[in-house]
Design an enzyme around this catalytic site. Structure first.
Site, mmCIF file in Angstrom:
data_model
loop_
_atom_site.group_PDB
_atom_site.id
_atom_site.type_symbol
_atom_site.label_atom_id
_atom_site.label_comp_id
_atom_site.label_asym_id
_atom_site.label_seq_id
_atom_site.Cartn_x
_atom_site.Cartn_y
_atom_site.Cartn_z
ATOM 1 N N ASP A 1 -7.919 -5.533 1.133
ATOM 2 C CA ASP A 1 -8.938 -5.263 -0.049
ATOM 3 C C ASP A 1 -10.173 -5.089 0.831
ATOM 4 O OD1 ASP A 1 -9.200 -4.038 -2.663
ATOM 5 O OD2 ASP A 1 -10.499 -5.614 -2.984
ATOM 6 N N LYS B 1 -14.542 3.786 15.466
ATOM 7 C CA LYS B 1 -14.331 2.950 14.303
ATOM 8 C C LYS B 1 -13.361 1.924 14.355
ATOM 9 C CE LYS B 1 -14.039 3.268 9.622
ATOM 10 N NZ LYS B 1 -13.797 4.133 8.199
ATOM 11 N N THR C 1 0.789 -1.244 -0.110
ATOM 12 C CA THR C 1 -0.165 0.090 0.088
ATOM 13 C C THR C 1 0.582 1.284 -0.075
ATOM 14 O OG1 THR C 1 -1.852 1.074 1.000
ATOM 15 C CG2 THR C 1 -0.045 0.109 2.691
ATOM 16 N N ASN C 2 0.203 2.266 -0.397
ATOM 17 C CA ASN C 2 1.032 3.609 -0.205
ATOM 18 C C ASN C 2 0.228 4.640 0.615
ATOM 19 O OD1 ASN C 2 3.528 3.405 -1.382
ATOM 20 N ND2 ASN C 2 2.491 3.651 -3.384
ATOM 21 N N ASN C 3 -1.020 3.853 1.416
ATOM 22 C CA ASN C 3 -1.772 4.780 2.166
ATOM 23 C C ASN C 3 -1.003 4.735 3.518
ATOM 24 O OD1 ASN C 3 -3.621 5.090 4.304
ATOM 25 N ND2 ASN C 3 -5.359 4.422 2.953
ATOM 26 N N PHE D 1 -14.100 8.690 5.764
ATOM 27 C CA PHE D 1 -14.085 8.676 4.256
ATOM 28 C C PHE D 1 -15.167 7.674 3.939
ATOM 29 C CE2 PHE D 1 -11.993 4.642 3.229
ATOM 30 C CZ PHE D 1 -11.660 4.281 4.381
ATOM 31 N N GLY D 2 -14.941 7.540 2.380
ATOM 32 C CA GLY D 2 -15.831 6.796 1.631
ATOM 33 C C GLY D 2 -17.420 6.670 1.921
#
Ligand code: IMP
Length: 194
Positions: free
Chosen positions: A69, A172, A8-10, A149-150
């Site tokens: 994912d 969360k 990942t690059n998150n 987000f999302g």
């Protein structure tokens, strides 16, 4: 120290894992290993896409790797948007476009049940392992809250009368799909090393 790649690059996801793994695993990002290629996630399941990312790194860089994912599965939509959650409203859509499309698709629909799922695929010393996290809840009839987000503004987890956006990251992370899958991965790795 053992090295492992998180495909990942998150930076947010990376930092969270690094803190927990501190002292027993050095966690490297795609950037850290010089991997700048786009990894095409074209599987039709979360397991498949997580595995594609982990395999890309293991095959090309010969390193242990894990990848995640996630998706939102809505019962009345037969599990959609699921693996297509990021691009539900189109290839270059925004989070808001996705939320708008979801609320429109559920307009007048009584059954609001939904679940977020995360799958983490881990390639470790020639073996593959999958870890799943799930958070059940329902889709609110309108968006509420600013954080996250999302689909966070419209997802209300079971047992709460607030959306993920209203609950904030600390609550969360304890109950979320990603939090649960990550905890399973971490317990596994901690016991593996010992
Ligand atoms: P990813 O696999 O973690 O990148 O998630 C894919 C897509 O699922 C994201 O772009 C979001 O649209 C949605 N999603 C995944 N996790 C969450 C979450 O915790 N809150 C809201 N939306 C999420």
């Amino acid at each position: 120290m053992n090295k492992i790649v998180f495909a990942t690059n998150n930076l947010h996801k990376l930092e969270e894992i690094r803190q927990i793994m501190d002292g027993f695993y050095e966690v490297l990002s795609l950037t850290d290993i010089g991997c700048y290629e786009e990894i095409v996630e074209d599987a039709d399941t979360l397991d498949g896409n997580a595995q594609i990312k982990a395999d890309f790194v293991t095959n090309r860089y010969h390193m242990d790797c894990f990848a995640d994912d996630s998706g939102l599965e809505v019962e009345a939509l037969n599990g959609a948007p699921g693996v297509y959650s990021a691009r539900y409203a189109g290839e270059h859509c925004t989070y808001q476009d996705n939320v708008d499309k979801l609320l429109a698709a559920l307009d007048g629909v009584q059954n609001r049940k939904a679940a977020f799922r995360t799958v983490i695929a881990l390639n470790l010393q020639g073996q593959t392992y999958h870890f799943e996290g799930r958070c059940d809840g329902m889709i609110a009839t309108e968006q509420r809250g600013e954080g996250g987000f999302g689909y966070d503004p419209v997802f209300q987890p079971d047992g709460y009368d607030k959306t993920f956006s209203e609950l904030g990251v600390e609550v969360k992370n304890k109950i979320s799909h990603r939090g649960k899958a990550t905890q399973k991965l971490i317990s596994f790795l901690q016991n593996y090393v010992k």
